[in-house]
Design an enzyme around this catalytic site. Structure first.
Site, PDB file in Angstrom:
ATOM      1  N   HIS A 198     -51.269  48.949 -37.431  1.00  0.00           N
ATOM      2  CA  HIS A 198     -51.967  49.141 -38.700  1.00  0.00           C
ATOM      3  C   HIS A 198     -53.478  49.201 -38.506  1.00  0.00           C
ATOM      4  O   HIS A 198     -54.166  49.951 -39.186  1.00  0.00           O
ATOM      5  CB  HIS A 198     -51.565  48.079 -39.734  1.00  0.00           C
ATOM      6  CG  HIS A 198     -51.889  46.679 -39.380  1.00  0.00           C
ATOM      7  ND1 HIS A 198     -51.257  45.989 -38.378  1.00  0.00           N
ATOM      8  CD2 HIS A 198     -52.809  45.834 -39.900  1.00  0.00           C
ATOM      9  CE1 HIS A 198     -51.755  44.771 -38.288  1.00  0.00           C
ATOM     10  NE2 HIS A 198     -52.704  44.648 -39.200  1.00  0.00           N
TER      11      HIS A 198
ATOM     12  N   ASN B 180     -41.863  58.357 -63.715  1.00  0.00           N
ATOM     13  CA  ASN B 180     -41.432  58.665 -65.070  1.00  0.00           C
ATOM     14  C   ASN B 180     -42.557  58.371 -66.050  1.00  0.00           C
ATOM     15  O   ASN B 180     -43.375  57.475 -65.848  1.00  0.00           O
ATOM     16  CB  ASN B 180     -40.196  57.814 -65.395  1.00  0.00           C
ATOM     17  CG  ASN B 180     -39.786  57.919 -66.833  1.00  0.00           C
ATOM     18  OD1 ASN B 180     -40.280  57.166 -67.673  1.00  0.00           O
ATOM     19  ND2 ASN B 180     -38.898  58.846 -67.124  1.00  0.00           N
TER      20      ASN B 180
ATOM     21  N   CYS C 142     -36.106  63.338 -63.840  1.00  0.00           N
ATOM     22  CA  CYS C 142     -35.133  62.657 -64.692  1.00  0.00           C
ATOM     23  C   CYS C 142     -34.749  63.483 -65.918  1.00  0.00           C
ATOM     24  O   CYS C 142     -33.875  63.092 -66.677  1.00  0.00           O
ATOM     25  CB  CYS C 142     -35.693  61.307 -65.128  1.00  0.00           C
ATOM     26  SG  CYS C 142     -37.191  61.447 -66.124  1.00  0.00           S
TER      27      CYS C 142
END
Length: 185
Positions: free
Chosen positions: A68, A120, A160
């Site tokens: 990292h 969403n 969706c």
């Protein structure tokens, strides 16, 4: 420019392929970190092939360097695309429990971490997410502007089936914003 792309686990992960190619067309080098959930949507092999570099997934590897830290020392900018509700919440509250979130936690103050949310519409509107985005966008970088620029999602027909805000911003606009060529935010 050295771009570190973090891909998190949302349906828009497939657009990471186009983002890699757009950076490369501009002469940038791209390395990729994927969350484990991102690997459910697109394979590391695909992004390794497109980027020409190994893809980093797990927190612990056989590498001899501190992965990292090596990744953030290499990067000029970091882009999280797509940035999921979950990942935004983790970094807003300092949770570093996988390679992707540990990379963000270890990023020096002068390197910006661009967030391109995709989710969403109701998740996007959720007051908890909006508060987390306010936390992140309010943090200043060592250079001009926010440490965590938000590349806002667009309105579209979502996976969706809902119509509304939440689709990943246009990949070209994302690339231009990270490179300082665009106005998306």
């Amino acid at each position: 420019m050295n771009i570190l792309l973090i891909v998190t686990g949302g349906i828009a992960a497939y657009k990471a392929c186009e983002i890699v190619r757009l950076f490369q067309k501009r002469g940038d080098e791209v390395r990729v970190v994927m969350t484990e959930s991102a690997c459910e949507f697109i394979t590391p092999l695909t992004l390794a092939t497109l980027s020409g570099n190994p893809v980093h997934v797990g927190q612990f590897s056989e590498r001899s360097d501190v992965e990292h830290i090596a990744l953030v020392k290499w990067a000029h900018a970091i882009l999280v695309a797509p940035a999921t509700y979950n990942f935004i919440g983790k970094i807003a509250h300092g949770i570093a429990d996988d390679l992707a979130s540990t990379v963000v936690a270890a990023t020096p103050r002068e390197i910006k971490v661009y967030l391109a949310p995709a989710m969403n519409t109701e998740m996007w509107k959720n007051p908890i997410l909006q508060r987390n985005l306010e936390i992140l966008s309010g943090l200043e970088a060592g250079l001009k502007g926010p440490k965590y620029p938000i590349l806002a999602p667009r309105e579209a027909l979502l996976a969706c089936g809902d119509q509304g805000v939440g689709a990943l911003a246009d990949p070209l606009e994302i690339v231009e914003a990270v490179r300082g060529e665009g106005t998306l935010s």
